[in-house]
Structure formats: structure tokens, C-alpha cells
Design an enzyme around this catalytic site. Structure first.
Site, mmCIF file in Angstrom:
data_model
loop_
_atom_site.group_PDB
_atom_site.id
_atom_site.type_symbol
_atom_site.label_atom_id
_atom_site.label_comp_id
_atom_site.label_asym_id
_atom_site.label_seq_id
_atom_site.Cartn_x
_atom_site.Cartn_y
_atom_site.Cartn_z
ATOM 1 N N LYS A 84 -2.696 -10.280 -3.876
ATOM 2 C CA LYS A 84 -3.344 -9.017 -3.656
ATOM 3 C C LYS A 84 -4.714 -9.419 -3.883
ATOM 4 C CE LYS A 84 -1.376 -4.778 -5.072
ATOM 5 N NZ LYS A 84 -0.970 -4.023 -6.527
ATOM 6 N N ILE A 85 -5.813 -8.983 -2.942
ATOM 7 C CA ILE A 85 -7.227 -9.206 -2.943
ATOM 8 C C ILE A 85 -7.974 -8.175 -2.670
ATOM 9 C CG2 ILE A 85 -9.125 -10.457 -1.619
ATOM 10 C CD1 ILE A 85 -7.171 -12.595 -2.692
#
Ligand code: G3P
Length: 218
Positions: A84-85
Site C-alpha cells: 500500500k502506497i
């Protein structure tokens, strides 16, 4: 629409998987902290051993180089791990570079259709519009999901849309009707989806009536 569980609670994930309706999990630092667990890697590996599908784990450092380096280590924890960014300028560069390396990214904290468009152009595997948090500030969170679906429909993007920050069962219906690929939901919302008082009352009545019939046959 597929369902992911938005939790780091192992027992709840096991339950959702037993029900046969959960095909992935999303976590974030807040959810892991809520479980009182400190070893993120162990938690994520345990989740991967339970659910046979994408498991999102969040990068928790700043700066392009540090994010990339942490994302690579997280992605190596298990083949099902998705990194997750956040949908920030640095996050965009990180997503583009990781996607080119074949690391799957879930671009998170998405609050606009433009952020979702950029996520797709950067090659993100998933984008997560936060429905409930937009509702919280008086905007229509589900309208964002619809807008992203309408935009993506015009092009050949592979990015899947995860309706996130889901707070109640009506969000699930609306996400499905908006055409979201996935909704990631807290376990209590999953429970609320199957519960109906008339089902419980009807079931109790059928069982009671059948016991009477059964009793007469003894
Ligand atoms: O998947 C994102 C989600 O964990 C955020 O939910 O309820 O904190 O807005 P919430």
C-alpha cells in the site's frame, strides 16, 4: 464485486474465510495497532497463510528511496502481498517504479478521480477510494467510486478499484451498484450483511413448527 476484509484480526479473517466470501485482506498501521500486535511482518504472514488472495500491507516511511526499499522488503514477505502506497507525489513515483519491477501496489488514501487516474497510469494493481472518510467531511464518498468507475470504463486500465473506508452495509450495496471491483469491509459490516431480523424470526418459527411435527412422529 469481491469482498476483502479490512482488518488485522486473525480470528475474524479465519471466520470470513470459513464463510467462503472473503477473497483478500487489507491492513493499515491503525488496524494492526488496534490488535496490539507489534510485529507487522508476522501478522501479514499469518494472514497470508489463512486467505488465498491479495493481502495489502502499508509502507510506513517517507521519501521515495526509503519507501521503495521498504516496499521491496514487504513484497518479499509472501507472493500474495500487495504494497500500500499513499496517493502523494512521492507515492506516484514509487508506484510507477515498483509496478515496473512487477511489485503490486494498492494506491491508498485516494480522495479524487484524478488521483485514481494517476494511479492507473502509474500501473497500480489496485486503487482505494476512501468512501467513509469523504462522507465524514460532508462529501459523497460513493460518488467518487462511481466517477472512478466511469473514468476507467473509457480505457483499458488493469487497475482494480477497491471501495475502502466502508462503514455500513448500505455502502456495500452502493459499491456493488457503482461497479466497484472489490469492497474492503470491517468484519462487523460483513456480519451485518447476512443478518436480518425477519430471517431469524422465520428460521425460529420453521424450527419450532418442525419440532412439533417431529414430536408427533415419535
Ligand atoms: O481500507 C481503509 C480503511 O481502513 C479506512 O477506514 O474507517 O478508518 O476510514 P476508516
Amino acid at each position: 464485486m469481491r469482498l476483502f476484509l479490512d482488518t488485522a484480526n486473525i480470528e475474524r479473517i479465519r471466520q470470513g474465510v470459513r464463510w467462503g466470501v472473503v477473497s483478500g485482506v487489507t491492513t493499515n498501521p491503525t488496524l494492526v495497532a488496534q490488535e496490539g500486535r507489534k510485529d507487522y511482518q508476522l501478522v501479514v504472514k499469518e494472514i497470508c497463510s489463512i486467505v488465498d488472495g491479495p493481502v495489502s500491507a502499508e509502507v510506513v516511511v517517507e521519501g521515495v528511496d526509503d519507501m521503495i526499499s521498504q516496499a521491496r522488503s514487504i513484497a518479499a514477505w509472501h507472493p500474495n502481498v500487495v504494497v500500500k502506497i499513499p496517493a502523494t507525489p512521492d507515492g506516484l513515483e514509487v508506484t510507477s517504479r515498483l509496478s515496473r519491477e512487477g511489485i503490486r501496489v494498492n494506491m491508498t488514501l485516494c480522495f479524487s478521480a484524478n488521483q485514481a487516474l494517476l494511479a492507473a497510469l502509474a500501473g497500480a494493481a489496485f486503487v482505494s477510494p476512501f468512501v467513509g472518510r469523504l462522507d465524514d467531511i460532508g462529501q459523497d464518498g460513493m460518488a467518487l467510486v462511481k466517477s472512478i468507475m466511469d473514468t476507467y470504463k473509457e480505457y483499458d486500465f488493469d487497475t482494480e478499484v477497491i471501495a475502502a473506508s466502508i462503514r455500513h452495509p448500505m455502502h456495500c450495496v452502493a459499491a456493488a451498484q457503482a461497479g466497484a471491483d472489490i469492497a474492503t469491509i470491517p468484519f462487523n459490516v460483513l456480519e451485518q450483511m447476512i443478518k436480518h431480523p425477519m430471517t431469524d424470526a422465520g428460521n425460529a418459527r420453521f424450527l419450532a413448527d418442525w419440532h412439533r411435527v417431529d414430536g408427533q412422529n415419535k
